[in-house]
Scaffold this motif. Structure first.
Motif: not given
Length: 224
Positions: A74-79, A41-42, A49-50, A123-124
């Motif tokens: 976290a993955r959705s934001d990362h992608v 994650p990250g 943050a997650v 979705v993510t």
């Protein structure tokens, strides 16, 4: 402009993912590729943050379903914040863990239903799947020994390193099952070999995939 390419690295604890990603990044940059190195994650401010919440074990008491949802957020934001823009500009993205880790850690050993995990993944990821996944395979006992050796003095094992050897064995089997089910995407490499031997195997696999993609692109252009 070169076409973007997404490579994920998977495997158990102590398999050497970070080391091999950095070595591959150096070789790709020497060939004038735009390379982005990231992790899960990250990888983006929101996802980092997650990451702390997950790896500290603070989310463990919430149960595997909530933990999987935190990974998904976290993955959705990362992608959307890092991976997709990098691919769009033609970069090669090297990611330390991606969807296969969720399939294995939260799905197989977390006991979450495959339909729930599949819905989260759809979705993510939103279509952003790796072009190639390198699975560094190592016996869990050796992997945990390596993970313990690299840890700084006084540091405790993270949320996943502290789990039983039997759990780590199940994860190894699950990664190999994914590779068997998706052989066109996944390449399994023996991570028990020397770092230089693993590096050579990773380099050969990745540059072969890049050559295949270039050949296919040239064929499509010639057909137009």
């Amino acid at each position: 402009m070169r076409q973007g390419f997404f490579i994920s690295f998977e495997g158990g604890e102590g398999a050497g993912k970070s080391t091999q990603i950095e070595r591959l990044a150096q070789k790709l940059r020497a060939k004038k590729y735009d390379v982005v190195v990231t992790r899960e994650p990250g990888g983006s401010p929101g996802a980092e943050a997650v990451r702390h919440v997950i790896l500290s074990g603070a989310a463990e008491q919430l149960g595997p379903k909530m933990e999987a949802m935190l990974f998904a957020a976290a993955r959705s934001d990362h992608v959307e914040q890092l991976i997709r823009p990098a691919i769009a500009r033609g970069a090669i993205v090297l990611c330390d863990r991606f969807v296969d880790s969720s399939r294995v850690y939260q799905g197989v050993t977390g006991g979450l239903p495959s339909d729930f995990m599949g819905a989260l993944e759809k979705v993510t990821v939103n279509g952003m799947m790796p072009d190639v996944t390198i699975i560094l395979d190592i016996d869990p006992v050796e992997g945990l020994k390596r993970a313990n050796a690299r840890r700084s003095a006084g540091d405790a094992p993270d949320r996943f390193e502290k789990e039983t050897v039997d759990t780590h064995r199940r994860r190894r089997e699950a990664f190999l099952a994914i590779a068997n089910a998706e052989p066109e995407r996944c390449v399994v490499i023996d991570a028990a070999a020397s770092p230089h031997a693993v590096e050579d195997a990773v380099t050969e696999a990745v540059f072969a995939k890049l050559a295949e993609r270039a050949t296919a692109a040239n064929s499509r252009s010639a057909a137009k």
